[in-house]
Design a protein around this motif. Structure first.
Motif, PDB file in Angstrom:
ATOM      1  N   PHE A 126       0.819  -1.088  -0.028  1.00  0.00           N
ATOM      2  CA  PHE A 126       0.007   0.022   0.038  1.00  0.00           C
ATOM      3  C   PHE A 126       0.751   1.271  -0.006  1.00  0.00           C
ATOM      4  N   ARG A 127       0.447   2.003  -0.954  1.00  0.00           N
ATOM      5  CA  ARG A 127       1.297   3.267  -1.108  1.00  0.00           C
ATOM      6  C   ARG A 127       0.304   4.306  -1.220  1.00  0.00           C
ATOM      7  N   ASP A 128       0.246   5.243  -0.432  1.00  0.00           N
ATOM      8  CA  ASP A 128      -0.937   6.316  -0.715  1.00  0.00           C
ATOM      9  C   ASP A 128      -0.652   7.276  -1.626  1.00  0.00           C
ATOM     10  N   GLU A 129      -0.318   7.019  -2.925  1.00  0.00           N
ATOM     11  CA  GLU A 129       0.116   7.918  -3.782  1.00  0.00           C
ATOM     12  C   GLU A 129      -0.555   9.094  -4.227  1.00  0.00           C
ATOM     13  N   ILE A 130      -0.133  10.095  -4.451  1.00  0.00           N
ATOM     14  CA  ILE A 130      -0.801  11.549  -4.628  1.00  0.00           C
ATOM     15  C   ILE A 130      -1.429  11.458  -5.878  1.00  0.00           C
ATOM     16  N   LEU A 155      -4.367  -0.257 -12.886  1.00  0.00           N
ATOM     17  CA  LEU A 155      -3.409  -1.105 -12.168  1.00  0.00           C
ATOM     18  C   LEU A 155      -1.895  -0.446 -12.426  1.00  0.00           C
ATOM     19  N   MET A 156      -1.944   0.598 -13.207  1.00  0.00           N
ATOM     20  CA  MET A 156      -0.738   1.112 -13.564  1.00  0.00           C
ATOM     21  C   MET A 156      -0.041   1.748 -12.334  1.00  0.00           C
ATOM     22  N   ARG A 157      -0.724   2.669 -11.960  1.00  0.00           N
ATOM     23  CA  ARG A 157      -0.417   3.341 -10.552  1.00  0.00           C
ATOM     24  C   ARG A 157      -1.491   3.442  -9.532  1.00  0.00           C
ATOM     25  N   GLY A 158      -1.705   2.218  -8.662  1.00  0.00           N
ATOM     26  CA  GLY A 158      -2.490   1.973  -7.614  1.00  0.00           C
ATOM     27  C   GLY A 158      -2.050   2.507  -6.449  1.00  0.00           C
ATOM     28  N   ARG A 159      -2.905   2.521  -5.455  1.00  0.00           N
ATOM     29  CA  ARG A 159      -2.451   2.642  -3.932  1.00  0.00           C
ATOM     30  C   ARG A 159      -2.200   1.265  -3.546  1.00  0.00           C
ATOM     31  N   GLU A 160      -3.034   0.388  -3.692  1.00  0.00           N
ATOM     32  CA  GLU A 160      -2.886  -1.001  -3.195  1.00  0.00           C
ATOM     33  C   GLU A 160      -2.766  -1.769  -4.465  1.00  0.00           C
ATOM     34  N   PHE A 161      -1.288  -2.489  -4.544  1.00  0.00           N
ATOM     35  CA  PHE A 161      -0.991  -3.028  -5.725  1.00  0.00           C
ATOM     36  C   PHE A 161      -0.087  -4.358  -5.309  1.00  0.00           C
ATOM     37  N   ILE A 162      -0.046  -5.085  -6.314  1.00  0.00           N
ATOM     38  CA  ILE A 162       1.074  -6.294  -5.830  1.00  0.00           C
ATOM     39  C   ILE A 162       2.354  -6.511  -6.544  1.00  0.00           C
ATOM     40  N   MET A 163       3.349  -6.519  -5.517  1.00  0.00           N
ATOM     41  CA  MET A 163       4.623  -6.346  -5.975  1.00  0.00           C
ATOM     42  C   MET A 163       5.351  -7.793  -5.521  1.00  0.00           C
ATOM     43  N   LYS A 164       6.186  -8.153  -6.420  1.00  0.00           N
ATOM     44  CA  LYS A 164       7.374  -9.230  -6.055  1.00  0.00           C
ATOM     45  C   LYS A 164       8.565  -8.497  -5.379  1.00  0.00           C
ATOM     46  N   ILE A 208       7.037   2.158 -19.018  1.00  0.00           N
ATOM     47  CA  ILE A 208       6.485   1.931 -18.067  1.00  0.00           C
ATOM     48  C   ILE A 208       7.440   1.063 -17.090  1.00  0.00           C
ATOM     49  N   GLU A 209       7.949   1.521 -15.698  1.00  0.00           N
ATOM     50  CA  GLU A 209       8.775   1.054 -15.055  1.00  0.00           C
ATOM     51  C   GLU A 209       8.161  -0.405 -14.325  1.00  0.00           C
ATOM     52  N   VAL A 210       8.448  -1.728 -14.837  1.00  0.00           N
ATOM     53  CA  VAL A 210       7.907  -2.829 -14.136  1.00  0.00           C
ATOM     54  C   VAL A 210       8.859  -3.433 -13.185  1.00  0.00           C
ATOM     55  N   GLY A 211       9.984  -2.942 -13.145  1.00  0.00           N
ATOM     56  CA  GLY A 211      10.660  -3.851 -12.375  1.00  0.00           C
ATOM     57  C   GLY A 211      12.118  -2.804 -11.975  1.00  0.00           C
ATOM     58  N   HIS A 212      12.937  -3.249 -10.733  1.00  0.00           N
ATOM     59  CA  HIS A 212      13.860  -2.367 -10.440  1.00  0.00           C
ATOM     60  C   HIS A 212      15.070  -3.229  -9.411  1.00  0.00           C
ATOM     61  N   VAL A 213      16.421  -3.221  -9.936  1.00  0.00           N
ATOM     62  CA  VAL A 213      17.221  -3.900  -8.879  1.00  0.00           C
ATOM     63  C   VAL A 213      18.072  -2.916  -8.475  1.00  0.00           C
ATOM     64  N   ILE A 267       9.509  -6.193  -8.718  1.00  0.00           N
ATOM     65  CA  ILE A 267       8.655  -6.310  -9.804  1.00  0.00           C
ATOM     66  C   ILE A 267       7.178  -5.924  -9.347  1.00  0.00           C
ATOM     67  N   GLY A 268       6.647  -4.945 -10.469  1.00  0.00           N
ATOM     68  CA  GLY A 268       5.457  -4.485 -10.085  1.00  0.00           C
ATOM     69  C   GLY A 268       4.417  -5.590 -10.755  1.00  0.00           C
ATOM     70  N   VAL A 269       3.922  -6.411 -10.204  1.00  0.00           N
ATOM     71  CA  VAL A 269       3.142  -7.710 -10.754  1.00  0.00           C
ATOM     72  C   VAL A 269       1.985  -7.292 -11.201  1.00  0.00           C
ATOM     73  N   SER A 270       1.123  -6.550 -10.396  1.00  0.00           N
ATOM     74  CA  SER A 270      -0.277  -6.113 -11.019  1.00  0.00           C
ATOM     75  C   SER A 270       0.070  -4.906 -12.088  1.00  0.00           C
ATOM     76  N   ARG A 271       0.898  -4.087 -11.948  1.00  0.00           N
ATOM     77  CA  ARG A 271       1.379  -3.236 -13.051  1.00  0.00           C
ATOM     78  C   ARG A 271       1.770  -3.897 -14.451  1.00  0.00           C
ATOM     79  N   LEU A 272       2.390  -5.042 -13.873  1.00  0.00           N
ATOM     80  CA  LEU A 272       2.768  -6.018 -15.399  1.00  0.00           C
ATOM     81  C   LEU A 272       1.348  -6.350 -16.301  1.00  0.00           C
TER      82      LEU A 272
HETATM   83  P1  ATP Z   1       7.433   4.629  -9.558  1.00  0.00           P
HETATM   84  O1  ATP Z   1       8.611   5.377  -9.779  1.00  0.00           O
HETATM   85  O2  ATP Z   1       6.615   4.138 -10.743  1.00  0.00           O
HETATM   86  O3  ATP Z   1       6.438   5.303  -8.328  1.00  0.00           O
HETATM   87  P2  ATP Z   1       8.901   3.231  -7.639  1.00  0.00           P
HETATM   88  O4  ATP Z   1      10.241   3.808  -7.641  1.00  0.00           O
HETATM   89  O5  ATP Z   1       8.379   3.783  -6.458  1.00  0.00           O
HETATM   90  O6  ATP Z   1       8.103   3.474  -9.002  1.00  0.00           O
HETATM   91  P3  ATP Z   1       9.857   0.572  -6.526  1.00  0.00           P
HETATM   92  O7  ATP Z   1       9.844   1.030  -5.005  1.00  0.00           O
HETATM   93  O8  ATP Z   1      10.989   0.291  -7.129  1.00  0.00           O
HETATM   94  O9  ATP Z   1       9.075   1.636  -7.424  1.00  0.00           O
HETATM   95  O10 ATP Z   1       8.724  -0.395  -6.297  1.00  0.00           O
HETATM   96  C1  ATP Z   1       9.167  -1.517  -7.319  1.00  0.00           C
HETATM   97  C2  ATP Z   1       8.128  -1.934  -8.153  1.00  0.00           C
HETATM   98  O11 ATP Z   1       6.818  -1.759  -8.035  1.00  0.00           O
HETATM   99  C3  ATP Z   1       8.030  -0.941  -9.434  1.00  0.00           C
HETATM  100  O12 ATP Z   1       9.148  -1.149 -10.386  1.00  0.00           O
HETATM  101  C4  ATP Z   1       6.738  -0.704 -10.103  1.00  0.00           C
HETATM  102  O13 ATP Z   1       6.661  -1.740 -11.172  1.00  0.00           O
HETATM  103  C5  ATP Z   1       6.012  -1.248  -8.902  1.00  0.00           C
HETATM  104  N1  ATP Z   1       5.376  -0.206  -8.559  1.00  0.00           N
HETATM  105  C6  ATP Z   1       5.709   0.912  -7.590  1.00  0.00           C
HETATM  106  N2  ATP Z   1       4.770   1.731  -7.477  1.00  0.00           N
HETATM  107  C7  ATP Z   1       3.439   1.202  -7.767  1.00  0.00           C
HETATM  108  C8  ATP Z   1       2.046   1.692  -8.011  1.00  0.00           C
HETATM  109  N3  ATP Z   1       1.590   2.815  -7.303  1.00  0.00           N
HETATM  110  N4  ATP Z   1       1.182   1.055  -8.527  1.00  0.00           N
HETATM  111  C9  ATP Z   1       1.824  -0.243  -9.168  1.00  0.00           C
HETATM  112  N5  ATP Z   1       2.866  -0.610  -9.202  1.00  0.00           N
HETATM  113  C10 ATP Z   1       3.842  -0.091  -8.473  1.00  0.00           C
END
Ligand code: ATP
Ligand code: MG
Length: 569
Positions: A139-143, A149-158, A406-411, A443-448
């Motif tokens: 859960f991220r309380d995104e502004i 599903l691209m930018r949710g507040r509740e979303f699924i991440m690996k 679209i950022e789908v993953g981050h290492v 990895i943003g599973v639901s964003r994927l």
């Molecule tokens: P963004 O810049 O898009 O906000 P972030 O840098 O905050 O992403 P990370 O903290 O690296 O993201 O999270 C890992 C992955 O989770 C991201 O690569 C993205 O795919 C996914 N993710 C992040 N925020 C969200 C969101 N609000 N909704 C859906 N997926 C998300």
């Protein structure tokens, strides 16, 4: 599954609140429904796709040697206080108090929880390296939650976290995860690109984002046309043409009502690149916390704010107000670096330049003939400009292109920024206490799911790749006769027994409605059972959007199996 018993409510028209294609199609085809801002239900079909994506991620993570665990969504404030992030994380962290007056938050990420766990279980270097991951709701309380599903507040991440005895081991796992991500996104059928990324306020030594290339992407990626260089514009470097400029003395000139760089350049018949744009910001975090700082770039460049944040070791910046500009000696519309009482940073491309034009900090006035190296003794330079298409690549000099991603993953190679405060320690080879070095990998599973739809769609709906489709086959029963339904049911069971995922459209709807729905949902293979065909002992089989082929009733299974290429196993 029988469609008549299935919750897959399709919509004829685009929902008004959906802007991007994936959001429109996932709503229209009955995959998701909105509960509240940035929070969604996954309907049965949506969940089927989500599980398939998860499974690919899981298989590849397991193959790479990572171990799956599951951590809670609710996290106690103590852990966040220990890592110093309870205050720092900002409003995206949803904090709450329970009936015992205990403060907690909903996990936006799990560094604190995993460090707490590992700090209690880790004893010796012999247990390292170790990579632990989970697939879980964040859960991220995104502004600005948007695009479904691209930018949710509740979303699924690996999210995966690795622990190491030394840097060499961390580097090896970073490469291992990098390659694993490439395999995952390839299996998902995506056109993607790994790009160099900002290590942000967290620090750390290396970071790459994986971007799916799509017009709707929120990020801008700079990539070279001649070599492998690719970076998020937040940190992309590049070279640009710099006008020669004519040396001269600093002179004040009247520029009535000319406030924008373009207006001033036109008025003075100068190249807009010779103008110095001076932008004033209020800084939060780092050594300049609470101060105003000036950032100077060329008139035809844009400031890349993340670069300024990084140069100042700040957490965020905001444009200064007119009062704040005044307080440091500036005049709104005519601000220039000369005479400001605040710290000033100049873009690298302003170094060694002569004959520059800048605001005079007086109404309707600019100065010409500025040479920052000569005239300003305390000047600081940094890379502050945003890379533009056509700039020179920092590696090979060829032209750089810009694409949306679209950022789908981050290492992320983190180092010890969490393990140090969280006291993740072990006994090293020499018998001494040592702090573990960490990496984290998201990895943003639901964003994927949305990202795949962005790349896989046509005018009729979603076009799932075979391995992600909720059902591989749709049986479309055309007529209303009992014999048609009976034959369909027989085929349906035959396919189920063979392990094929099939949605049987047994509804009392017109054939046109059934075809439209199967296409909208993106089901890859359609098996059409009509009364006339049955009289001849045949059904029609076709891949979505391709021509039909008649198949004898006793040949349906082998025909489908060859179309599915054994992927149903
Ligand atoms: P963004 O810049 O898009 O906000 P972030 O840098 O905050 O992403 P990370 O903290 O690296 O993201 O999270 C890992 C992955 O989770 C991201 O690569 C993205 O795919 C996914 N993710 C992040 N925020 C969200 C969101 N609000 N909704 C859906 N997926 C998300
Ligand atoms: Mg974010």
């Amino acid at each position: 599954m029988r469609y008549s018993r299935f919750l897959a409510p399709t919509l004829r028209d685009d929902p008004a609140d959906a802007e991007v294609i994936s959001h429109k199609l996932l709503l229209r085809a009955g995959y998701i429904r909105r509960v509240t801002s940035g929070v969604y239900d996954f309907l049965p079909m949506g969940l089927r796709v989500l599980r398939k994506i998860e499974q690919i991620v899981r298989e590849e993570m397991n193959r790479a040697g990572a171990q799956e665990l599951l951590m809670p969504m609710v996290q106690p404030s103590e852990l966040w206080e220990k890592s110093n992030r309870w205050e720092k994380y900002g409003p995206e962290l949803l904090r709450f108090t329970d009936r015992h007056n205990h403060e907690s938050c909903l996990g936006p990420t799990h560094e604190e929880v995993i460090c707490d766990l590992v700090s209690r279980e880790l004893r010796s270097y012999k247990q390292l390296p170790m990579n632990l991951y989970q697939i879980q709701s964040k859960f991220r309380d995104e502004i600005r939650p948007r695009f479904g599903l691209m930018r949710g507040r509740e979303f699924i991440m690996k999210d995966a976290y690795s622990f190491h005895a030394d840097e060499v081991s961390l580097e090896a796992e970073y490469r291992n995860m990098f390659e694993t991500y490439k395999r995952i996104f390839t299996r998902l059928g995506l056109k993607f690109r790994p790009v160099e990324a900002d290590t942000g306020s967290i620090g750390g030594s290396a970071s790459h984002e994986f971007h799916v290339l799509a017009e709707s992407g929120e990020d801008l990626i700079a990539h070279c046309s001649g070599c492998e260089y690719a970076a998020n514009v937040e940190m992309a470097e590049s070279s640009r043409n710099i006008p020669a400029g004519e040396a001269g003395d600093v002179t004040g000139v009247d520029t009535p009502n000319a406030t924008s760089a373009e207006d001033v350049a036109t008025y003075l018949k100068a190249d807009v690149a010779q103008l110095v744009k001076t932008l004033l910001y209020r800084i939060t975090g780092g050594p300049e916390d609470g101060n105003i700082v000036a950032a100077c770039i060329r008139g035809d460049d844009q400031l890349q704010e993340i670069k300024l944040v990084r140069a100042l070791k700040a957490t965020s910046i905001e444009m200064a107000s007119d009062e704040e500009i005044k307080a440091v000696g500036g005049v709104t519309g005519f601000v220039g670096p000369v005479g400001l009482s605040c710290r000033r940073l100049f873009d690298d491309t302003l170094k060694n330049s002569v004959g520059l034009i800048a605001g005079a900090n007086r109404i309707d006035m600019h100065i010409t003939g500025l040479d920052i190296g000569r005239d300003e003794s305390t000047s600081e330079f940094a890379d502050l400009r945003q890379t533009r298409a056509g700039d020179g690549c920092p590696k090979c000099g060829n032209a750089v292109k810009l694409s949306r991603g679209i950022e789908v993953g981050h290492v992320f190679a983190l180092g010890t920024c969490y393990s140090e405060p969280m006291e993740v320690q072990f006994q090293n080879r020499e018998g001494k206490r040592s702090t573990a070095t960490m990496g984290c990998y998201g990895i943003g599973v639901s964003r994927l799911m949305a990202a795949v739809v962005e790349q896989c769609n046509d005018e009729n709906g979603i076009v799932w790749p075979l391995n992600l489709a909720p059902f591989q086959v749709a049986i479309i029963t055309m007529g209303k006769s009992d014999s048609g339904l009976e034959a369909s049911e027989k085929i349906y069971h035959e396919l189920l027994d063979a392990g094929i995922e099939v949605l049987w459209d047994d509804r009392k709807e017109r054939p046109g409605v059934k075809f439209k729905d199967a296409e909208l949902m993106g089901l890859p293979i359609h098996l059409i059972v009509g009364d006339r065909g049955l009289e001849n002992g045949v059904v029609e089989v076709r891949r979505r959007n391709e021509t039909k082929e008649e198949v004898k009733l006793d040949q349906i299974l082998p025909a489908l199996q060859s179309l599915l290429g054994g992927s149903q196993a």
